[in-house]
Design a protein around this motif. Structure first.
Motif: not given
Length: 122
Positions: A49-56, A61-65, A86-87
């Motif tokens: 979760v923290r890494t995904a947040q840092a990646l924007g 989105e994190i919950a869904r993915t 995301k890119i």
């Protein structure tokens, strides 16, 4: 594991862990004494979760993915696809911001910077 141990193992505050639980990103069972009991897999999940947040990625989105990845036969490939998406969004937003910047630069020193921009002739 209790919330203090989870917080220590992940480097998060207890408030952050509680927030993630309230938003549905994390679940815990309640012990008879009312304490939260988090499963061991909460540690790598919170790091994700923290890494995904840092990646924007947003928490939504994190919950869904996260649910998509959990059921994916090849989670690494699905995660790569999510990163490519995301890119593409970042590239589109970068182009929009470049257009906005060009418009702002054109308006600076124009005498009336908030006047409607002239429409291109067709």
């Amino acid at each position: 594991m209790r919330i203090g141990e989870l917080a220590e193992l992940t480097g998060l505050s207890r408030d952050t862990v509680r927030f993630y639980e309230r938003t549905g990103l994390l679940t815990a069972r309640r012990l008879p004494n009312g304490y939260r009991d988090f499963p061991p897999e909460a540690v790598p999940w919170l790091r994700y979760v923290r890494t995904a947040q840092a990646l924007g990625f947003s928490l939504a989105e994190i919950a869904r993915t996260g649910a998509e990845l959990d059921g994916a036969p090849d989670a690494a490939e699905r995660l790569s696809a999510l990163l490519r998406e995301k890119i593409a969004l970042i590239d589109a937003r970068t182009a929009e911001l470049a257009e906005l910047r060009a418009d702002l630069v054109e308006r600076v020193g124009s005498g009336c910077p908030l006047a409607p921009a002239p429409r291109p002739r067709t």
